[in-house]
Design an enzyme around this catalytic site. Structure first.
Site, mmCIF file in Angstrom:
data_model
loop_
_atom_site.group_PDB
_atom_site.id
_atom_site.type_symbol
_atom_site.label_atom_id
_atom_site.label_comp_id
_atom_site.label_asym_id
_atom_site.label_seq_id
_atom_site.Cartn_x
_atom_site.Cartn_y
_atom_site.Cartn_z
ATOM 1 N N ARG A 104 -14.387 16.650 -27.154
ATOM 2 C CA ARG A 104 -14.211 17.563 -28.267
ATOM 3 C C ARG A 104 -14.081 18.965 -27.705
ATOM 4 O O ARG A 104 -14.996 19.467 -27.077
ATOM 5 C CB ARG A 104 -15.433 17.436 -29.171
ATOM 6 N N ASP A 200 -26.891 16.665 -27.682
ATOM 7 C CA ASP A 200 -25.621 16.214 -27.092
ATOM 8 C C ASP A 200 -25.822 14.848 -26.444
ATOM 9 O O ASP A 200 -26.515 14.728 -25.421
ATOM 10 C CB ASP A 200 -25.142 17.241 -26.057
HETATM 11 C C1 PRP Z 1 -19.436 13.752 -28.550
HETATM 12 C C2 PRP Z 1 -19.716 12.386 -29.127
HETATM 13 C C3 PRP Z 1 -18.468 12.098 -29.911
HETATM 14 C C4 PRP Z 1 -18.090 13.456 -30.420
HETATM 15 C C5 PRP Z 1 -18.509 13.549 -31.851
HETATM 16 O O1 PRP Z 1 -18.618 13.650 -27.455
HETATM 17 O O2 PRP Z 1 -19.989 11.419 -28.159
HETATM 18 O O3 PRP Z 1 -17.418 11.559 -29.139
HETATM 19 O O4 PRP Z 1 -18.812 14.425 -29.640
HETATM 20 O O5 PRP Z 1 -18.083 14.734 -32.413
HETATM 21 P P1 PRP Z 1 -16.957 14.800 -33.527
HETATM 22 O O6 PRP Z 1 -17.290 13.733 -34.541
HETATM 23 O O7 PRP Z 1 -17.111 16.178 -34.099
HETATM 24 O O8 PRP Z 1 -15.624 14.589 -32.896
HETATM 25 P P2 PRP Z 1 -18.182 14.920 -26.561
HETATM 26 O O9 PRP Z 1 -16.913 15.498 -27.068
HETATM 27 O O10 PRP Z 1 -19.360 15.835 -26.448
HETATM 28 O O11 PRP Z 1 -17.831 14.263 -25.173
HETATM 29 P P3 PRP Z 1 -18.739 13.410 -24.170
HETATM 30 O O12 PRP Z 1 -18.934 12.050 -24.799
HETATM 31 O O13 PRP Z 1 -17.869 13.356 -22.957
HETATM 32 O O14 PRP Z 1 -20.038 14.115 -23.942
HETATM 33 N N1 URA Z 2 -21.624 15.409 -30.275
HETATM 34 C C1 URA Z 2 -22.905 15.196 -29.875
HETATM 35 O O1 URA Z 2 -23.146 14.675 -28.766
HETATM 36 N N2 URA Z 2 -23.895 15.555 -30.702
HETATM 37 C C2 URA Z 2 -23.669 16.094 -31.912
HETATM 38 O O2 URA Z 2 -24.634 16.397 -32.642
HETATM 39 C C3 URA Z 2 -22.343 16.314 -32.310
HETATM 40 C C4 URA Z 2 -21.337 15.965 -31.481
#
Ligand code: PRP
Ligand code: URA
Length: 209
Positions: A104, A200
Site C-alpha cells: 500500500r 502493522d
Molecule cells: C497491509 C496489509 C494489507 C494492506 C491492508 O499490507 O497486510 O495488505 O496493508 O490495507 P488496505 O486494505 O488499506 O489496502 P502493507 O501494504 O502494509 O504491506 P506488507 O504486507 O508488505 O506489510
Molecule cells: N495494514 C496494516 O498492517 N494494519 C492496518 O491497520 C492497516 C493496514
C-alpha cells in the site's frame, strides 16, 4: 451481494486478543497468526461438498464420506498474507499456493503490484485469498482482481481484522466474494490504520520497521 461471516469461536477470539496486544513479540505473533489461520480454515471449509465412498474398517465394510474431489488454492497477499499460509496448509496440505505481491503506497494509500504467480489450473480451484488486514480494502480489491484476471472464479477472502470501510469497498468491488473474519473493528484512523486493530501486520510478523 456477498456474505460477511464473522467467526466468533472462543479460541479464535482469545488468540486474536493476544495478537492485538502490543506487548506480543514477533515469534508469538507469528505463532498465533498461524494458529488462528488453522482455526479459520476449519470454518471457511464448512461448505465443501462430500461424496460417499466405501471403506473397510477392521470390523466390516461401510459407506463413508470424503471431500468430493474439490481442488483448493491459497493466495496470500504479500507480505503479511504469508503469515496465514502455513496454518491453512496444516488442514489442507494438498492446496496449491499462488502469490500476489502488493504494498500500500503510504502517500496515495493505493495498492502497487510487484509480483503475481498463480497455479496453472487456477480456474478449477476454490481459492482462499488471505491477508490479515482489510483496512481501506484497496489491497484486497486489487489482489482479488489480479486473481480473477488470471482465471480465478471461485474466491473467498479470509482476514484476521476488517474495518467497516474495507468490508463495504470489497463487497461493492467483488459482490461474488464472501468475506470471513473474526472481527470487524470500529474504524480507520487518519493514516488508514484499523482502530483498535493490531498495528502493522507485516512489521509485527517479520520484526521490521
Ligand atoms: C497491509 C496489509 C494489507 C494492506 C491492508 O499490507 O497486510 O495488505 O496493508 O490495507 P488496505 O486494505 O488499506 O489496502 P502493507 O501494504 O502494509 O504491506 P506488507 O504486507 O508488505 O506489510
Ligand atoms: N495494514 C496494516 O498492517 N494494519 C492496518 O491497520 C492497516 C493496514
Amino acid at each position: 451481494m456477498s456474505e460477511v461471516h464473522v467467526i466468533e469461536h472462543p479460541l479464535i477470539q482469545h488468540k486474536l486478543t493476544h495478537i492485538r496486544d502490543k506487548s506480543t513479540g514477533s515469534k508469538m505473533f507469528r505463532e498465533l497468526v498461524e494458529e488462528v489461520s488453522t482455526l479459520l480454515a476449519y470454518e471457511v471449509t464448512r461448505d465443501l461438498p462430500l461424496c460417499d465412498v466405501e471403506v473397510e474398517t477392521p470390523v466390516t465394510k461401510t459407506e463413508s464420506q470424503v471431500i468430493a474431489g474439490k481442488k483448493l488454492g491459497i493466495v496470500p497477499i504479500l507480505r503479511a498474507g504469508l503469515g496465514m499460509v502455513d496454518g491453512i496448509l496444516k488442514l489442507i496440505p494438498a492446496a496449491k499456493v499462488g502469490h500476489v505481491g502488493l504494498y500500500r503506497d503510504p502517500d496515495t494509500l493505493e495498492p502497487v503490484e510487484y509480483y503475481c504467480k498463480m497455479p496453472a489450473d487456477i480456474e478449477n480451484r476454490e481459492l482462499l485469498v488471505v491477508d490479515p488486514m482489510l483496512a481501506t480494502g484497496g489491497s484486497a480489491e486489487a489482489g482479488i482482481q489480479f486473481v480473477k484476471d488470471r482465471g480465478g472464479k471461485n474466491i473467498k477472502f479470509v482476514c484476521l481484522i476488517a474495518a467497516p470501510e474495507g468490508v463495504e469497498r470489497l463487497q461493492e468491488a467483488h459482490p461474488d466474494v464472501d468475506i470471513y473474519t473474526p472481527a470487524i473493528d470500529e474504524k480507520l484512523n487518519d493514516h488508514a490504520y484499523i482502530v483498535p486493530g493490531l498495528g502493522d501486520a507485516g512489521d509485527r510478523l517479520y520484526g521490521t520497521k
